[in-house]
Design an enzyme around this catalytic site. Structure first.
Site, short mmCIF file in Angstrom:
data_model
loop_
_atom_site.label_atom_id
_atom_site.label_comp_id
_atom_site.label_asym_id
_atom_site.label_seq_id
_atom_site.Cartn_x
_atom_site.Cartn_y
_atom_site.Cartn_z
N ASP A 63 5.36 20.66 37.92
CA ASP A 63 5.77 21.62 36.89
C ASP A 63 4.94 22.88 37.11
OD1 ASP A 63 6.16 23.16 34.61
OD2 ASP A 63 6.09 21.47 33.24
N VAL A 64 5.59 23.98 37.49
CA VAL A 64 4.84 25.19 37.85
C VAL A 64 4.09 25.80 36.67
CG1 VAL A 64 6.27 25.81 39.83
CG2 VAL A 64 6.89 26.65 37.55
N TYR A 157 14.84 36.77 30.04
CA TYR A 157 15.17 36.67 31.46
C TYR A 157 15.08 38.03 32.12
CZ TYR A 157 17.60 34.80 35.57
OH TYR A 157 17.92 34.39 36.84
N LYS A 161 12.25 38.66 35.08
CA LYS A 161 12.74 38.92 36.43
C LYS A 161 12.38 40.33 36.90
CE LYS A 161 14.50 34.93 37.41
NZ LYS A 161 13.95 34.11 38.53
N THR A 192 25.86 28.24 41.13
CA THR A 192 24.95 27.11 40.98
C THR A 192 25.09 26.54 39.58
OG1 THR A 192 23.08 28.38 40.11
CG2 THR A 192 23.29 28.26 42.51
#
Length: 257
Positions: A63-64, A157, A161, A192
């Site tokens: 888990d980053v 987001y 980003k 995806t």
């Protein structure tokens, strides 16, 4: 000889989507690839696919957002292989309810932890060994919204980003003298499972016209295969049929009147 032959690559978020496609492309180029992510089953599937075609790959459940665990994973890769030549920070997420009105403090923190802090943890865990060897490539997977914020992305987001773009350029400012280079890849819509997180996912006929994960895999390989004196600072890539540039459908336009 291929520039990636016998090199070692670490990919976060490597169990699916762009990360998995990057793993396949880099392994095909001769690299040993370590894919990390939260879901062991998905990681093992990627590793199995690579090994079936003669490539070299390993899985590391991670888990980053857990910074000590990220450091341990990097240390384990260095102990096993002696180097990390390329880091691909691909772990990321968005949320179904992403507007200011619906985005709570916990949701905001989760987006920042995964999309931004997760990348930073991996970078900080990898940089010392790259500096010591005076060689290394860091590839950050941002998004179209990293360059052009759109309402659909949501504030969390969009912000994280765009921060990745600044992070990549900051790396090049500070580390170019050490022989290191960073590239931020900003893809438009990619077909995806990530798109299923939207309240209204694109219909099948539109999905078929979007970028595919393997398109990004080839892009990642292109960056990694550049000779050491070349730095590709950023790549903005989209489907030719770019929905951000198209007029709204008649029904949507009528509904907005």
């Amino acid at each position: 000889m291929n520039i990636l032959a016998d090199s070692v690559v670490w990919i976060t978020g490597g169990g699916s989507g762009i990360g998995a496609a990057g793993a396949r492309a880099l392994a095909e180029a001769g690299a040993t690839v370590v894919v990390s992510g939260r879901r062991r089953e998905e990681l093992e599937r990627v590793v199995g696919t690579i090994r079936e075609t003669g490539g070299h790959a390993e899985a590391a459940v991670l888990d980053v957002t857990d910074e000590p665990a990220v450091r341990r994973t990097a240390a384990a890769i260095l102990e096993a292989h002696g180097r990390i030549d390329t880091l691909v920070a691909s772990a990321g997420l968005n949320l179904p309810n992403r507007s200011f009105q619906s985005l709570g403090p916990g949701d905001w923190a989760r987006l920042v932890d995964v999309n931004l802090n997760g990348a930073m943890h991996a970078i900080q865990a990898t940089l010392p060994s790259m500096r010591e060897r005076r060689s290394g490539t860091i590839i950050l997977i941002s998004s179209w919204v990293g360059r052009h914020a759109v309402r659909l992305g949501g504030p969390g987001y969009n912000a994280t980003k765009q921060a990745l773009v600044a992070l990549g350029h900051s790396l090049n400012m500070e580390e170019c003298g050490n022989g290191l280079r960073a590239c931020v890849i900003m893809p438009g819509e990619v077909e995806t499972d990530f798109l299923t997180q939207r309240a209204a996912p694109p219909p099948p006929d539109e999905l078929a016209r979007l970028l595919r994960p393997d398109d990004l895999g080839r892009t990642i390989r292109f960056v990694a295969e550049m000779p050491p004196h070349v730095c590709v600072n950023e790549i903005l890539i989209s489907p030719t049929w770019n929905r951000n540039f198209l007029p709204p459908a008649p029904a949507a336009a009528a509904a907005s009147v």
